[in-house]
Design a protein around this motif. Structure first.
Motif, PDB file in Angstrom:
ATOM      1  N   SER A 210      -8.559   0.037  -3.415  1.00  0.00           N
ATOM      2  CA  SER A 210      -7.283   0.289  -2.760  1.00  0.00           C
ATOM      3  C   SER A 210      -6.309   0.958  -3.714  1.00  0.00           C
ATOM      4  CB  SER A 210      -6.674  -1.015  -2.229  1.00  0.00           C
ATOM      5  OG  SER A 210      -6.315  -1.865  -3.306  1.00  0.00           O
ATOM      6  N   ASP A 211      -5.234   1.489  -3.129  1.00  0.00           N
ATOM      7  CA  ASP A 211      -4.097   2.037  -3.861  1.00  0.00           C
ATOM      8  C   ASP A 211      -2.862   1.249  -3.426  1.00  0.00           C
ATOM      9  OD1 ASP A 211      -5.622   4.089  -5.078  1.00  0.00           O
ATOM     10  OD2 ASP A 211      -5.440   5.293  -3.262  1.00  0.00           O
ATOM     11  N   CYS A 212      -2.140   0.723  -4.376  1.00  0.00           N
ATOM     12  CA  CYS A 212      -0.975  -0.097  -4.044  1.00  0.00           C
ATOM     13  C   CYS A 212       0.039   0.001  -5.170  1.00  0.00           C
ATOM     14  CB  CYS A 212      -1.381  -1.552  -3.798  1.00  0.00           C
ATOM     15  SG  CYS A 212      -2.297  -2.308  -5.173  1.00  0.00           S
ATOM     16  N   GLY A 213       1.179  -0.644  -4.977  1.00  0.00           N
ATOM     17  CA  GLY A 213       2.197  -0.592  -6.018  1.00  0.00           C
ATOM     18  C   GLY A 213       3.356  -1.504  -5.708  1.00  0.00           C
ATOM     19  N   TRP A 214       4.274  -1.604  -6.678  1.00  0.00           N
ATOM     20  CA  TRP A 214       5.499  -2.371  -6.527  1.00  0.00           C
ATOM     21  C   TRP A 214       6.519  -1.864  -7.530  1.00  0.00           C
ATOM     22  CZ3 TRP A 214       3.137  -7.769  -8.083  1.00  0.00           C
ATOM     23  CH2 TRP A 214       2.716  -7.732  -9.409  1.00  0.00           C
ATOM     24  N   GLU A 215       7.744  -2.376  -7.381  1.00  0.00           N
ATOM     25  CA  GLU A 215       8.794  -2.067  -8.343  1.00  0.00           C
ATOM     26  C   GLU A 215       9.007  -3.289  -9.210  1.00  0.00           C
ATOM     27  OE1 GLU A 215      13.494  -0.701  -8.601  1.00  0.00           O
ATOM     28  OE2 GLU A 215      12.414  -0.649  -6.677  1.00  0.00           O
ATOM     29  N   TRP A 216       9.020  -3.059 -10.515  1.00  0.00           N
ATOM     30  CA  TRP A 216       9.115  -4.173 -11.454  1.00  0.00           C
ATOM     31  C   TRP A 216      10.038  -3.772 -12.599  1.00  0.00           C
ATOM     32  CZ3 TRP A 216       8.101  -9.124 -11.375  1.00  0.00           C
ATOM     33  CH2 TRP A 216       8.014  -9.835 -12.568  1.00  0.00           C
ATOM     34  N   SER A 217      11.157  -4.482 -12.723  1.00  0.00           N
ATOM     35  CA  SER A 217      12.127  -4.231 -13.797  1.00  0.00           C
ATOM     36  C   SER A 217      12.615  -2.796 -13.794  1.00  0.00           C
ATOM     37  CB  SER A 217      11.513  -4.566 -15.171  1.00  0.00           C
ATOM     38  OG  SER A 217      11.111  -5.907 -15.228  1.00  0.00           O
ATOM     39  N   GLY A 218      12.842  -2.254 -12.594  1.00  0.00           N
ATOM     40  CA  GLY A 218      13.296  -0.872 -12.499  1.00  0.00           C
ATOM     41  C   GLY A 218      12.205   0.154 -12.680  1.00  0.00           C
ATOM     42  N   MET A 219      10.968  -0.296 -12.843  1.00  0.00           N
ATOM     43  CA  MET A 219       9.834   0.607 -13.032  1.00  0.00           C
ATOM     44  C   MET A 219       8.963   0.616 -11.778  1.00  0.00           C
ATOM     45  SD  MET A 219       6.688   0.343 -15.781  1.00  0.00           S
ATOM     46  CE  MET A 219       7.739   0.601 -17.210  1.00  0.00           C
ATOM     47  N   GLN A 220       8.610   1.810 -11.330  1.00  0.00           N
ATOM     48  CA  GLN A 220       7.668   1.951 -10.238  1.00  0.00           C
ATOM     49  C   GLN A 220       6.250   1.914 -10.803  1.00  0.00           C
ATOM     50  OE1 GLN A 220       8.356   2.187  -6.985  1.00  0.00           O
ATOM     51  NE2 GLN A 220      10.583   2.236  -7.208  1.00  0.00           N
TER      52      GLN A 220
ATOM     53  N   HIS B 168       0.851  -1.190   0.000  1.00  0.00           N
ATOM     54  CA  HIS B 168       0.000   0.000   0.000  1.00  0.00           C
ATOM     55  C   HIS B 168       0.887   1.241   0.000  1.00  0.00           C
ATOM     56  CE1 HIS B 168      -3.860  -2.037   0.625  1.00  0.00           C
ATOM     57  NE2 HIS B 168      -3.164  -2.909   1.337  1.00  0.00           N
ATOM     58  N   ARG B 169       0.589   2.157  -0.886  1.00  0.00           N
ATOM     59  CA  ARG B 169       1.404   3.356  -0.991  1.00  0.00           C
ATOM     60  C   ARG B 169       0.576   4.490  -1.562  1.00  0.00           C
ATOM     61  NH1 ARG B 169       5.913   1.952  -5.451  1.00  0.00           N
ATOM     62  NH2 ARG B 169       6.453   0.404  -3.846  1.00  0.00           N
ATOM     63  N   GLU B 170       1.024   5.714  -1.284  1.00  0.00           N
ATOM     64  CA  GLU B 170       0.350   6.887  -1.824  1.00  0.00           C
ATOM     65  C   GLU B 170       0.676   7.028  -3.302  1.00  0.00           C
ATOM     66  OE1 GLU B 170       1.331  10.341   0.362  1.00  0.00           O
ATOM     67  OE2 GLU B 170       0.461   9.626   2.263  1.00  0.00           O
ATOM     68  N   LEU B 171      -0.294   7.551  -4.048  1.00  0.00           N
ATOM     69  CA  LEU B 171      -0.095   7.740  -5.472  1.00  0.00           C
ATOM     70  C   LEU B 171       0.861   8.903  -5.721  1.00  0.00           C
ATOM     71  CD1 LEU B 171      -3.711   7.278  -6.837  1.00  0.00           C
ATOM     72  CD2 LEU B 171      -1.841   5.662  -6.949  1.00  0.00           C
ATOM     73  N   PRO B 172       1.621   8.851  -6.818  1.00  0.00           N
ATOM     74  CA  PRO B 172       2.523   9.963  -7.142  1.00  0.00           C
ATOM     75  C   PRO B 172       1.748  11.205  -7.548  1.00  0.00           C
ATOM     76  CG  PRO B 172       2.469   8.372  -8.921  1.00  0.00           C
ATOM     77  CD  PRO B 172       1.696   7.757  -7.786  1.00  0.00           C
ATOM     78  N   ASN B 173       2.473  12.258  -7.800  1.00  0.00           N
ATOM     79  CA  ASN B 173       1.875  13.536  -8.183  1.00  0.00           C
ATOM     80  C   ASN B 173       0.964  13.344  -9.397  1.00  0.00           C
ATOM     81  OD1 ASN B 173       1.282  16.151  -9.012  1.00  0.00           O
ATOM     82  ND2 ASN B 173       3.293  16.919  -8.442  1.00  0.00           N
ATOM     83  N   PRO B 174      -0.334  13.627  -9.258  1.00  0.00           N
ATOM     84  CA  PRO B 174      -1.260  13.384 -10.378  1.00  0.00           C
ATOM     85  C   PRO B 174      -1.003  14.255 -11.593  1.00  0.00           C
ATOM     86  CG  PRO B 174      -2.358  14.584  -8.606  1.00  0.00           C
ATOM     87  CD  PRO B 174      -1.026  14.155  -8.067  1.00  0.00           C
TER      88      PRO B 174
END
Length: 272
Positions: A111-121, A83-89
């Protein structure tokens, strides 16, 4: 001097066409680059074969990235959403419109969530609609100061097959698992209502009725994304596209580099 002016004129024309917002005109710009490159090598060598070989060099440019960066990538075998906050819209203007369109279509934010994948957020905003029996998501991607957003609508049938409509702008970097059926729409089609209609038409075309679909579980959406990714990784391990490293990660094999090269070529031809 005449030959030099012809080549310069073709390159200028190509750049002008590539700056257009219309897809067909941008494609003409890509062909203009090929013609300009052909004539550049043709005038240097006075050989048509050398000119054609020079134009083909464009299709081998991805190997610079493949051999200098992708070959060294190490990606986690078991990636977890957090779970993480979204970047600058302000970096993702279409994402705000898409999320608004989802709510207007009766989708509820989960929900709002995320991960790092292949150097990409990657940042996900997840929505669901029990009446549509579908999950909608807007994904915000950041990599090397490049940012873009794409929208997906996903349904799952009773057999476990996943049916997805998305305006993801690139060809997949891994082979899709057998149970995942993609309906790729042009990336300039960013209106969620239109993407939802395309998804509904896709299900009708595939003869998938509403009764054939499962009602999504909002509590399991993040886990389902993780499981889907792990299935895709396992499928690519079996296919030889990737192989395991000694530290619990995986990397692209030689076969995988050629697969990625083919995906790059598809993107170059499609010119989304």
């Amino acid at each position: 001097m005449r030959e030099t002016l012809i080549v310069i004129g073709l390159f200028v024309l190509a750049m002008a066409l590539r700056s257009s917002r219309k897809n067909i005109i941008r494609k003409l710009g890509a062909f203009a680059f090929l013609f300009a490159t052909f004539f550049f090598f043709f005038y240097l060598s006075d050989s048509v074969i050398v000119g054609l070989m020079g134009a083909c060099l464009w299709f081998f440019l991805p190997w610079i990235e493949l051999l200098t960066h992708v070959r060294r990538l190490r990606m986690p075998l078991n990636n977890r959403l957090r779970h993480r906050e979204l970047p600058n819209p302000s970096f993702f203007p279409n994402a705000i419109e898409a999320a608004t369109g989802m709510e207007e279509a009766g989708f509820e934010h989960v929900s709002d969530c995320g991960w790092e994948w292949s150097g990409m957020q990657q940042h996900f905003r997840l929505f669901w609609n029990p009446e549509e029996r579908a999950i909608a998501s807007v994904c915000l991607c950041e990599q090397d100061k490049v940012a873009f957003a794409f929208v997906s609508v996903t349904s799952t049938d009773a057999a476990g097959n996943i049916w997805r409509t998305t305006n993801f702008p690139f060809a997949p970097t891994l082979r899709c698992s057998p149970g995942l059926k993609w309906n790729h729409v042009p990336c300039e089609k960013s209106c969620f209502h239109q993407i939802l209609k395309d998804h509904q038409a896709f299900l009708v075309r595939m003869k998938i009725g509403t009764d054939d679909l499962l009602i999504p579980d909002p509590e399991a959406m993040e886990e389902d994304i993780e499981n889907e990714m792990r299935k895709q990784v396992d499928h690519n391990l079996r296919s030889g596209i990737i192989h395991l490293t000694d530290d619990g990660h995986f990397r692209y094999s030689k076969r995988g580099l050629f697969f990625l090269w083919g995906q790059f070529i598809k993107d170059m031809i499609r010119l989304c």
